[in-house]
Write a protein that holds these residues in place. Structure first.
Motif, PDB file in Angstrom:
ATOM      1  N   PHE A   1       0.827  -1.213   0.000  1.00  0.00           N
ATOM      2  CA  PHE A   1       0.000   0.000   0.000  1.00  0.00           C
ATOM      3  C   PHE A   1       0.865   1.269   0.000  1.00  0.00           C
ATOM      4  O   PHE A   1       0.634   2.191   0.791  1.00  0.00           O
ATOM      5  CB  PHE A   1      -0.965   0.003   1.186  1.00  0.00           C
ATOM      6  N   ASN A   2       1.891   1.290  -0.860  1.00  0.00           N
ATOM      7  CA  ASN A   2       2.776   2.444  -1.048  1.00  0.00           C
ATOM      8  C   ASN A   2       3.653   2.762   0.157  1.00  0.00           C
ATOM      9  O   ASN A   2       4.196   3.869   0.255  1.00  0.00           O
ATOM     10  CB  ASN A   2       1.981   3.702  -1.431  1.00  0.00           C
ATOM     11  N   LEU A   3       3.822   1.811   1.072  1.00  0.00           N
ATOM     12  CA  LEU A   3       4.743   1.966   2.192  1.00  0.00           C
ATOM     13  C   LEU A   3       5.699   0.791   2.221  1.00  0.00           C
ATOM     14  O   LEU A   3       5.307  -0.339   1.915  1.00  0.00           O
ATOM     15  CB  LEU A   3       3.997   2.054   3.525  1.00  0.00           C
ATOM     16  N   MET A   4       6.956   1.058   2.595  1.00  0.00           N
ATOM     17  CA  MET A   4       7.909  -0.018   2.777  1.00  0.00           C
ATOM     18  C   MET A   4       7.730  -0.571   4.185  1.00  0.00           C
ATOM     19  O   MET A   4       8.040   0.088   5.178  1.00  0.00           O
ATOM     20  CB  MET A   4       9.345   0.485   2.588  1.00  0.00           C
ATOM     21  N   GLU A   5       7.196  -1.773   4.251  1.00  0.00           N
ATOM     22  CA  GLU A   5       6.945  -2.412   5.535  1.00  0.00           C
ATOM     23  C   GLU A   5       8.092  -3.357   5.864  1.00  0.00           C
ATOM     24  O   GLU A   5       8.665  -4.010   4.989  1.00  0.00           O
ATOM     25  CB  GLU A   5       5.632  -3.200   5.496  1.00  0.00           C
ATOM     26  N   ASP A   6       8.417  -3.419   7.161  1.00  0.00           N
ATOM     27  CA  ASP A   6       9.405  -4.381   7.620  1.00  0.00           C
ATOM     28  C   ASP A   6       8.875  -5.047   8.870  1.00  0.00           C
ATOM     29  O   ASP A   6       7.697  -4.897   9.227  1.00  0.00           O
ATOM     30  CB  ASP A   6      10.773  -3.741   7.826  1.00  0.00           C
ATOM     31  N   ALA A   7       9.720  -5.802   9.566  1.00  0.00           N
ATOM     32  CA  ALA A   7       9.236  -6.561  10.718  1.00  0.00           C
ATOM     33  C   ALA A   7       8.678  -5.658  11.807  1.00  0.00           C
ATOM     34  O   ALA A   7       7.756  -6.037  12.532  1.00  0.00           O
ATOM     35  CB  ALA A   7      10.356  -7.447  11.269  1.00  0.00           C
ATOM     36  N   ALA A   8       9.213  -4.452  11.933  1.00  0.00           N
ATOM     37  CA  ALA A   8       8.747  -3.544  12.982  1.00  0.00           C
ATOM     38  C   ALA A   8       7.289  -3.155  12.773  1.00  0.00           C
ATOM     39  O   ALA A   8       6.496  -3.126  13.727  1.00  0.00           O
ATOM     40  CB  ALA A   8       9.627  -2.297  13.026  1.00  0.00           C
ATOM     41  N   THR A   9       6.918  -2.838  11.535  1.00  0.00           N
ATOM     42  CA  THR A   9       5.539  -2.431  11.296  1.00  0.00           C
ATOM     43  C   THR A   9       4.596  -3.624  11.383  1.00  0.00           C
ATOM     44  O   THR A   9       3.436  -3.471  11.803  1.00  0.00           O
ATOM     45  CB  THR A   9       5.419  -1.728   9.939  1.00  0.00           C
ATOM     46  N   ALA A  10       5.073  -4.807  11.014  1.00  0.00           N
ATOM     47  CA  ALA A  10       4.254  -6.006  11.212  1.00  0.00           C
ATOM     48  C   ALA A  10       4.041  -6.271  12.694  1.00  0.00           C
ATOM     49  O   ALA A  10       2.965  -6.715  13.117  1.00  0.00           O
ATOM     50  CB  ALA A  10       4.913  -7.208  10.541  1.00  0.00           C
ATOM     51  N   GLU A  11       5.062  -5.996  13.498  1.00  0.00           N
ATOM     52  CA  GLU A  11       4.929  -6.155  14.954  1.00  0.00           C
ATOM     53  C   GLU A  11       3.872  -5.212  15.514  1.00  0.00           C
ATOM     54  O   GLU A  11       3.090  -5.579  16.397  1.00  0.00           O
ATOM     55  CB  GLU A  11       6.271  -5.896  15.643  1.00  0.00           C
ATOM     56  N   ILE A  12       3.831  -3.987  15.008  1.00  0.00           N
ATOM     57  CA  ILE A  12       2.793  -3.056  15.453  1.00  0.00           C
ATOM     58  C   ILE A  12       1.421  -3.609  15.097  1.00  0.00           C
ATOM     59  O   ILE A  12       0.492  -3.591  15.924  1.00  0.00           O
ATOM     60  CB  ILE A  12       2.989  -1.668  14.815  1.00  0.00           C
ATOM     61  N   SER A  13       1.273  -4.115  13.882  1.00  0.00           N
ATOM     62  CA  SER A  13      -0.024  -4.623  13.433  1.00  0.00           C
ATOM     63  C   SER A  13      -0.544  -5.708  14.364  1.00  0.00           C
ATOM     64  O   SER A  13      -1.668  -5.624  14.876  1.00  0.00           O
ATOM     65  CB  SER A  13       0.089  -5.164  12.002  1.00  0.00           C
ATOM     66  N   ARG A  14       0.272  -6.736  14.585  1.00  0.00           N
ATOM     67  CA  ARG A  14      -0.244  -7.856  15.398  1.00  0.00           C
ATOM     68  C   ARG A  14      -0.363  -7.464  16.873  1.00  0.00           C
ATOM     69  O   ARG A  14      -1.249  -7.964  17.580  1.00  0.00           O
ATOM     70  CB  ARG A  14       0.637  -9.085  15.201  1.00  0.00           C
ATOM     71  N   SER A  15       0.488  -6.541  17.351  1.00  0.00           N
ATOM     72  CA  SER A  15       0.421  -6.125  18.757  1.00  0.00           C
ATOM     73  C   SER A  15      -0.793  -5.262  19.022  1.00  0.00           C
ATOM     74  O   SER A  15      -1.411  -5.346  20.098  1.00  0.00           O
ATOM     75  CB  SER A  15       1.696  -5.379  19.149  1.00  0.00           C
ATOM     76  N   GLN A  16      -1.150  -4.412  18.070  1.00  0.00           N
ATOM     77  CA  GLN A  16      -2.354  -3.608  18.253  1.00  0.00           C
ATOM     78  C   GLN A  16      -3.597  -4.489  18.264  1.00  0.00           C
ATOM     79  O   GLN A  16      -4.524  -4.246  19.054  1.00  0.00           O
ATOM     80  CB  GLN A  16      -2.448  -2.540  17.166  1.00  0.00           C
ATOM     81  N   ILE A  17      -3.636  -5.480  17.399  1.00  0.00           N
ATOM     82  CA  ILE A  17      -4.767  -6.404  17.430  1.00  0.00           C
ATOM     83  C   ILE A  17      -4.880  -7.040  18.812  1.00  0.00           C
ATOM     84  O   ILE A  17      -5.966  -7.075  19.419  1.00  0.00           O
ATOM     85  CB  ILE A  17      -4.617  -7.496  16.345  1.00  0.00           C
ATOM     86  N   TRP A  18      -3.762  -7.543  19.327  1.00  0.00           N
ATOM     87  CA  TRP A  18      -3.738  -8.191  20.648  1.00  0.00           C
ATOM     88  C   TRP A  18      -4.194  -7.207  21.725  1.00  0.00           C
ATOM     89  O   TRP A  18      -5.036  -7.546  22.571  1.00  0.00           O
ATOM     90  CB  TRP A  18      -2.335  -8.697  20.948  1.00  0.00           C
ATOM     91  N   GLN A  19      -3.654  -6.004  21.693  1.00  0.00           N
ATOM     92  CA  GLN A  19      -3.955  -5.011  22.720  1.00  0.00           C
ATOM     93  C   GLN A  19      -5.422  -4.596  22.687  1.00  0.00           C
ATOM     94  O   GLN A  19      -6.087  -4.522  23.725  1.00  0.00           O
ATOM     95  CB  GLN A  19      -3.055  -3.789  22.538  1.00  0.00           C
ATOM     96  N   TRP A  20      -5.923  -4.309  21.500  1.00  0.00           N
ATOM     97  CA  TRP A  20      -7.306  -3.834  21.400  1.00  0.00           C
ATOM     98  C   TRP A  20      -8.289  -4.896  21.883  1.00  0.00           C
ATOM     99  O   TRP A  20      -9.272  -4.576  22.555  1.00  0.00           O
ATOM    100  CB  TRP A  20      -7.619  -3.439  19.969  1.00  0.00           C
TER     101      TRP A  20
END
Length: 542
Positions: A446-465
């Motif tokens: 989606f026009n962003l360079m994603e790496d492991a850090a941004t994937a970590e945010i994704s799954r951690s926010q799901i867990w947290q919410w």
């Protein structure tokens, strides 16, 4: 003739082309010496991380360390002067160590290339070995690359090439393809050791290194371990003490409370600190994940660098670096320019310019980009402030006063988690993990360079919410609660949409179902796994 001595390390990986140039007997002996001397200390520090996390869960807070107050209060110490190759760092480009990226990064016009074995690299054995080979060839200035279609890439000697700064893996990751004493060698020691052994003397002779970025550091004691690794390595190769220079990523919330101590431990080898914004958010969520609504962050893209707690973090970093004579390096511009959508480009580039203008105005000495097309954008922002000066370390930012409470005073100016934000976390997490399992660590999504850090945010926010019982804004129904059932439904729908979009043949060639299952595991399991790359590594090359 006597038989050759057996290798101190066992190589378990499948053969890789030209690996004999990397996995030489002397190089393996060097890595084995690092492993024998330092892995036990690494293990103890990982145990200390767990103890500290338990303390955060119990108290719900963090503070500056009382036992190191004398370091913070001593006005006289400074880090070693920067070598000439690291004096001007106004633009740094990041990326994995594949051959094409190596050539393009060196030619990019950036002052520094962060050659990444960490978050932008999926640590397949081939990536690890060939990445080292590419850096050996780059160090010798003999690297080129021919793409399958016949296009060639080569170094441009008429241009100043970027200075290489290598980022090894974090302390938590092992390299299962190299074992010694019956156990895997830490990935950090493999990445550092092989690069240092093969390149340090040549780089030192030319004044170009060896230089390193240190990721995922959580305390000054971990910085002390790295300092001892550098000292030992230099002694082993007969290099002067202080030849190595290291920039530490302040990308964990605990390290934010120990910036001065980290520089102090590395003072003979330190060259700066970096504001690793994405991992920093991940670390904040991870450490305070069970602290309820107080630490719930909104959608990832709503947490800008201008919100108060992120301003506190970055301004403290600049103040700390310049107080101690170190470079302060800003965060990532992850936008990937599109050649098909000028409107998207212009809007995104305006945000990049504003971000880099802010960093330069705040006193940063340089910043990161993920794509060569962004090098001129970032350079213009820093040129406007620096002019012909290599940095602005004379700006001591003595106006900055950051308290312990301000670093964790979560104020996101009213932004709340949304249904769209949850969907985006699922979509990014699924796509990134699938690419990582296929050996790609830096992925345009989606026009962003994603790496492991941004994937970590994704799954951690799901867990947290989910665990905080967050009620999401927006969506068709409005006021929908974040639940495991909702996430499973979104993930199932996304998987089906990808199958229809890609077609059966392309879908089957990927690892989509595995990625789906792993995302749900690390996002929904009751026991939160510290890094998604730990269970993902078990599946890599399986």
């Amino acid at each position: 003739m006597p038989a050759a001595a057996p290798s101190p390390l066992t190589v378990l990986g499948a053969p890789v082309a030209r690996q004999e140039e990397v996995l030489t007997a002397p190089a393996l002996e060097f890595v084995a010496a690092l492993h024998k001397r330092f892995t036990g200390r690494r293990d103890a520090l990982l145990a200390r991380r767990a103890e500290r996390r338990a303390e955060i869960a119990r108290t719900g807070t963090l503070d500056f360390l009382a036992e190191t107050a004398h370091i913070r209060e001593d006005p006289d110490w400074r880090v070693a002067p920067a070598p000439a190759a690291l004096e001007d760092r106004r633009v740094e480009i990041t990326g994995p160590t594949d051959r094409k990226m190596t050539v393009n990064a060196l030619n990019s016009g950036a002052r520094v290339w962060l050659a990444d074995f960490e978050d932008a690299s999926s640590p397949t054995w081939e990536n690890v070995v060939l990445g080292q080979l590419n850096l050996i060839d780059a160090s010798a200035r003999r690297i080129d690359f021919t793409a399958p279609g016949g296009k060639t890439y080569a170094l441009r000697p008429e241009h100043e090439l970027a200075t290489v700064v290598v980022r090894p893996r974090g302390w938590h990751l092992d390299e299962r393809h190299l074992t010694g004493g019956g156990r895997p060698v830490p990935g950090a020691l493999v990445d550092f050791g092989l690069y240092f052994f093969h390149n340090a003397r040549r780089l030192a002779a030319s004044g170009k290194g060896p230089f390193f970025y240190l990721p995922k550091t959580e305390s000054h004691l971990e910085a002390r371990l790295w300092n001892d690794v550098f000292t030992f390595a230099q002694e082993q190769l007969g290099l002067p003490h202080g030849t190595v220079r290291a920039t530490v990523l302040i990308e964990t919330i605990t390290a934010a409370y120990e910036m001065e101590e980290i520089l102090y431990e590395l003072r003979d080898h330190a060259s700066g600190l970096n504001a690793g914004r994405w991992d920093y958010l991940f670390s904040l969520i991870k450490n305070f994940r069970d602290a309820g609504e107080r630490f719930v962050l909104p959608d990832r893209n709503a947490v800008t660098m201008t919100v108060p707690f992120m301003r506190a973090y970055t301004e403290l970093l600049v103040r700390t670096c310049h107080k101690r004579g170190a470079h302060a390096i800003g965060g990532m511009a992850a936008f990937i320019p599109s050649r098909r959508d000028p409107a998207v480009n212009e809007a995104a580039l305006a945000k990049v310019r504003a971000d880099k203008d802010r960093e330069a105005a705040d006193g940063f000495d340089g910043s990161w980009v993920a794509h060569p097309d962004l090098v001129p954008v970032a350079r213009a922002s820093f040129d406007a402030v620096l002019g012909s000066r290599p940095h602005q370390k004379e700006r001591l930012r003595e106006d900055v006063r950051v308290t312990a409470a301000q670093l964790i005073a979560i104020d996101t100016t009213g932004a709340r988690p949304t249904v769209d934000g949850l969907l985006n976390a699922v979509r990014v997490g699924l796509r990134y993990i699938e690419a990582w399992l296929r050996g790609h660590g830096a992925v345009a999504i989606f026009n962003l360079m994603e790496d492991a850090a941004t994937a970590e945010i994704s799954r951690s926010q799901i867990w947290q919410w989910i665990n905080a019982g967050v009620v999401l804004e927006g969506g068709e129904k409005g006021g929908e609660k974040a639940t495991a059932a909702l996430v499973r439904d979104l993930a199932s729908r996304e998987l089906a949409a990808l199958r229809a979009e890609l077609g059966e043949e392309a879908y089957a060639a990927g690892r989509w179902q595995e990625a789906h299952d792993l995302l749900l595991k690390v996002a929904l399991d009751e026991e939160y796994v510290e890094f998604l790359t730990l269970p993902a590594y078990e599946r890599l090359e399986s």
